[in-house]
Write a protein that holds these residues in place. Sequence first.
Motif, PDB file in Angstrom:
ATOM      1  N   ARG A 126      -4.864   4.323   3.119  1.00  0.00           N
ATOM      2  CA  ARG A 126      -5.330   3.378   4.125  1.00  0.00           C
ATOM      3  C   ARG A 126      -6.343   2.429   3.491  1.00  0.00           C
ATOM      4  O   ARG A 126      -7.132   2.834   2.655  1.00  0.00           O
ATOM      5  CB  ARG A 126      -6.006   4.110   5.281  1.00  0.00           C
ATOM      6  CG  ARG A 126      -5.073   4.993   6.068  1.00  0.00           C
ATOM      7  CD  ARG A 126      -5.863   5.727   7.120  1.00  0.00           C
ATOM      8  NE  ARG A 126      -4.985   6.507   7.970  1.00  0.00           N
ATOM      9  CZ  ARG A 126      -5.177   6.671   9.256  1.00  0.00           C
ATOM     10  NH1 ARG A 126      -6.205   6.120   9.856  1.00  0.00           N
ATOM     11  NH2 ARG A 126      -4.361   7.402   9.962  1.00  0.00           N
ATOM     12  N   ARG A 127      -6.329   1.183   3.934  1.00  0.00           N
ATOM     13  CA  ARG A 127      -7.278   0.164   3.461  1.00  0.00           C
ATOM     14  C   ARG A 127      -8.492   0.250   4.388  1.00  0.00           C
ATOM     15  O   ARG A 127      -8.393  -0.092   5.564  1.00  0.00           O
ATOM     16  CB  ARG A 127      -6.614  -1.195   3.521  1.00  0.00           C
ATOM     17  CG  ARG A 127      -7.332  -2.288   2.810  1.00  0.00           C
ATOM     18  CD  ARG A 127      -6.372  -3.488   2.702  1.00  0.00           C
ATOM     19  NE  ARG A 127      -7.014  -4.624   2.151  1.00  0.00           N
ATOM     20  CZ  ARG A 127      -7.202  -4.841   0.854  1.00  0.00           C
ATOM     21  NH1 ARG A 127      -6.778  -3.945  -0.010  1.00  0.00           N
ATOM     22  NH2 ARG A 127      -7.797  -5.922   0.428  1.00  0.00           N
ATOM     23  N   PRO A 157      -2.068  -4.986   8.502  1.00  0.00           N
ATOM     24  CA  PRO A 157      -1.486  -6.321   8.280  1.00  0.00           C
ATOM     25  C   PRO A 157      -1.824  -7.327   9.382  1.00  0.00           C
ATOM     26  O   PRO A 157      -2.117  -6.951  10.521  1.00  0.00           O
ATOM     27  CB  PRO A 157       0.024  -6.033   8.250  1.00  0.00           C
ATOM     28  CG  PRO A 157       0.126  -4.603   7.833  1.00  0.00           C
ATOM     29  CD  PRO A 157      -1.070  -3.919   8.439  1.00  0.00           C
ATOM     30  N   GLN A 158      -1.792  -8.594   9.026  1.00  0.00           N
ATOM     31  CA  GLN A 158      -2.076  -9.719   9.923  1.00  0.00           C
ATOM     32  C   GLN A 158      -3.495  -9.694  10.477  1.00  0.00           C
ATOM     33  O   GLN A 158      -3.746 -10.105  11.611  1.00  0.00           O
ATOM     34  CB  GLN A 158      -1.061  -9.804  11.071  1.00  0.00           C
ATOM     35  CG  GLN A 158       0.245 -10.471  10.696  1.00  0.00           C
ATOM     36  CD  GLN A 158       1.141  -9.551   9.876  1.00  0.00           C
ATOM     37  OE1 GLN A 158       1.299  -8.378  10.193  1.00  0.00           O
ATOM     38  NE2 GLN A 158       1.705 -10.078   8.817  1.00  0.00           N
ATOM     39  N   MET A 208       0.842  -1.172   0.000  1.00  0.00           N
ATOM     40  CA  MET A 208       0.000   0.000   0.000  1.00  0.00           C
ATOM     41  C   MET A 208       0.892   1.242   0.000  1.00  0.00           C
ATOM     42  O   MET A 208       1.909   1.296   0.669  1.00  0.00           O
ATOM     43  CB  MET A 208      -0.902  -0.020   1.231  1.00  0.00           C
ATOM     44  CG  MET A 208      -1.914   1.071   1.226  1.00  0.00           C
ATOM     45  SD  MET A 208      -3.263   0.907   2.408  1.00  0.00           S
ATOM     46  CE  MET A 208      -2.482   0.305   3.860  1.00  0.00           C
ATOM     47  N   GLU A 209       0.473   2.258  -0.724  1.00  0.00           N
ATOM     48  CA  GLU A 209       1.226   3.495  -0.830  1.00  0.00           C
ATOM     49  C   GLU A 209       1.186   4.276   0.477  1.00  0.00           C
ATOM     50  O   GLU A 209       0.222   4.194   1.233  1.00  0.00           O
ATOM     51  CB  GLU A 209       0.625   4.371  -1.929  1.00  0.00           C
ATOM     52  CG  GLU A 209       0.707   3.791  -3.315  1.00  0.00           C
ATOM     53  CD  GLU A 209      -0.022   4.670  -4.315  1.00  0.00           C
ATOM     54  OE1 GLU A 209       0.062   5.912  -4.189  1.00  0.00           O
ATOM     55  OE2 GLU A 209      -0.678   4.116  -5.189  1.00  0.00           O
ATOM     56  N   VAL A 210       2.224   5.072   0.685  1.00  0.00           N
ATOM     57  CA  VAL A 210       2.255   5.965   1.846  1.00  0.00           C
ATOM     58  C   VAL A 210       1.116   6.968   1.689  1.00  0.00           C
ATOM     59  O   VAL A 210       0.840   7.446   0.595  1.00  0.00           O
ATOM     60  CB  VAL A 210       3.628   6.683   1.924  1.00  0.00           C
ATOM     61  CG1 VAL A 210       3.632   7.713   3.026  1.00  0.00           C
ATOM     62  CG2 VAL A 210       4.738   5.668   2.119  1.00  0.00           C
ATOM     63  N   GLY A 211       0.453   7.289   2.795  1.00  0.00           N
ATOM     64  CA  GLY A 211      -0.655   8.241   2.750  1.00  0.00           C
ATOM     65  C   GLY A 211      -1.970   7.625   2.326  1.00  0.00           C
ATOM     66  O   GLY A 211      -2.935   8.328   2.078  1.00  0.00           O
TER      67      GLY A 211
END
Length: 182
Positions: free
Chosen positions: A6-7, A167-168, A1-4
């Motif tokens: 969010r998923r 993550p996780q 995922m790119e900086v800045g």
Amino acid sequence: MEVGRRRLFFALPLPPQLREALGRWQGRLSEDAGEGARWCRPEGLHLTLAFLGDCPEEALPRLGAVGEAVAGRRDAFALHTAGLGGFPSLGAARVLWLGLEPSPALEALAADLRTTLGAAGEPFEARPFRAHLTLARFRRIRSLAGFPAPPPAAFAADRLALFESRPQGCYTPLQVWSLRTV
């Protein structure tokens, strides 16, 4: 995922008692599930209403306005669990989920949220809404037909949340809005 980025996703958080009960059920089945089973953390169990995917940081205020508007129009309601299922099917599954009894209030909430997101120009996964609580994921396809379902449970759907997926399998609520109480 790119900086800045969010998923993100909108969901109904589950009450602590239901999360704890499902966690105990998962614990009893974890050995029977075999190798390759990844059980969802009880503290992160939720009912996804709209998956947004990777969103820029600057979308957070707009998404907050969507959540606030939808929650302000919708009354809290009761939900009831209704047996196990699997994706793509119970006989050949990669995902184990707990279903819910049909709920017009839940369907209306999901439709309102998705309509409001669309009107605001906010992209989301357009896959049809199918109410379920994801309990486990499997590395290999397997039959889940022999899994015993957890005891039926009723719970209040009284809050809407914007979650971040980390993550996780860590899911963190970023904003939470109470649904109207009658």
